[in-house]
Motif scaffolding. Structure first.
Motif, PDB file in Angstrom:
ATOM      1  N   ARG A  75      -2.891   2.342 -14.378  1.00  0.00           N
ATOM      2  CA  ARG A  75      -2.516   0.943 -14.157  1.00  0.00           C
ATOM      3  C   ARG A  75      -3.408  -0.024 -14.933  1.00  0.00           C
ATOM      4  O   ARG A  75      -3.251  -1.235 -14.832  1.00  0.00           O
ATOM      5  CB  ARG A  75      -2.584   0.607 -12.670  1.00  0.00           C
ATOM      6  N   GLU A  98      -6.015  -0.982  -3.443  1.00  0.00           N
ATOM      7  CA  GLU A  98      -5.210  -1.923  -4.234  1.00  0.00           C
ATOM      8  C   GLU A  98      -5.771  -1.943  -5.644  1.00  0.00           C
ATOM      9  O   GLU A  98      -6.976  -1.764  -5.840  1.00  0.00           O
ATOM     10  CB  GLU A  98      -5.310  -3.345  -3.674  1.00  0.00           C
ATOM     11  N   GLU A 133      -1.152 -10.083 -10.120  1.00  0.00           N
ATOM     12  CA  GLU A 133      -0.487  -9.010  -9.403  1.00  0.00           C
ATOM     13  C   GLU A 133      -1.500  -8.087  -8.718  1.00  0.00           C
ATOM     14  O   GLU A 133      -2.363  -7.501  -9.360  1.00  0.00           O
ATOM     15  CB  GLU A 133       0.384  -8.176 -10.345  1.00  0.00           C
ATOM     16  N   HIS A 190      -6.011  -4.484  -8.919  1.00  0.00           N
ATOM     17  CA  HIS A 190      -5.906  -5.897  -9.274  1.00  0.00           C
ATOM     18  C   HIS A 190      -6.601  -6.081 -10.613  1.00  0.00           C
ATOM     19  O   HIS A 190      -7.827  -5.959 -10.693  1.00  0.00           O
ATOM     20  CB  HIS A 190      -6.563  -6.760  -8.206  1.00  0.00           C
ATOM     21  N   LYS A 216      -1.448  -4.725  -6.559  1.00  0.00           N
ATOM     22  CA  LYS A 216      -0.496  -3.646  -6.315  1.00  0.00           C
ATOM     23  C   LYS A 216      -1.125  -2.621  -5.362  1.00  0.00           C
ATOM     24  O   LYS A 216      -2.187  -2.063  -5.665  1.00  0.00           O
ATOM     25  CB  LYS A 216      -0.123  -2.993  -7.642  1.00  0.00           C
TER      26      LYS A 216
END
Length: 141
Positions: free
Chosen positions: A92, A55, A33, A57, A35
């Motif tokens: 994240r 991003e 993923e 990752h 994001k």
């Protein structure tokens, strides 16, 4: 086999390369993923005066763009954008950040914010340099 060189590639031909490379790369890595992460700054009139695009990752934040209107530089807007992006990346699960900049852009800015230069392309494209940086966002376990 026929090799075709062009300085005007068709988008559909480039997409074949990109899509097949992405498919292969994703088959080889554990976290698939990617994001997006973007933060924008608007003035009172709603005009965009700055922003960051990145991003996440896996455990990496990759920053692609950071811009602040030239008239507003030096007011810590860029620092806040970068710190906010790093904070979200940590939420994240990111442990590291990666970015690059040109010698005429913001090399010293990134160093001041804890980024370590890991590689430099000299004479890029002719008289400038392109600097690549990483930063550890969290302690390794």
């Amino acid at each position: 086999m026929k090799y075709i060189m062009t300085d005007n590639p068709k988008e559909q031909d480039l997409n074949v390369i990109i899509n097949n490379l992405i498919e292969y790369n994703l088959s080889q890595i554990e976290l698939k993923e990617v994001k997006p992460l973007a933060i924008f700054v608007n003035d009172e009139a709603g005009n965009n005066i700055g922003g960051i695009s990145a991003e996440t990752h896996g455990n990496w934040l990759e920053i692609s763009l950071l811009w602040v209107d030239e008239n507003l530089r030096g007011q810590k807007i860029g620092s806040k954008l970068l710190i906010d992006a790093e904070s979200e990346a940590i939420k994240r699960g990111c442990k590291y950040s990666f970015l690059d900049t040109f010698s005429f852009q913001a090399r010293d800015f990134y160093v001041k914010l804890g980024y370590k230069e890991v590689f430099t392309l000299e004479e890029y494209p002719l008289t400038s340099k392109r600097h690549y940086f990483v930063k550890q966002l969290t302690e390794n376990e």
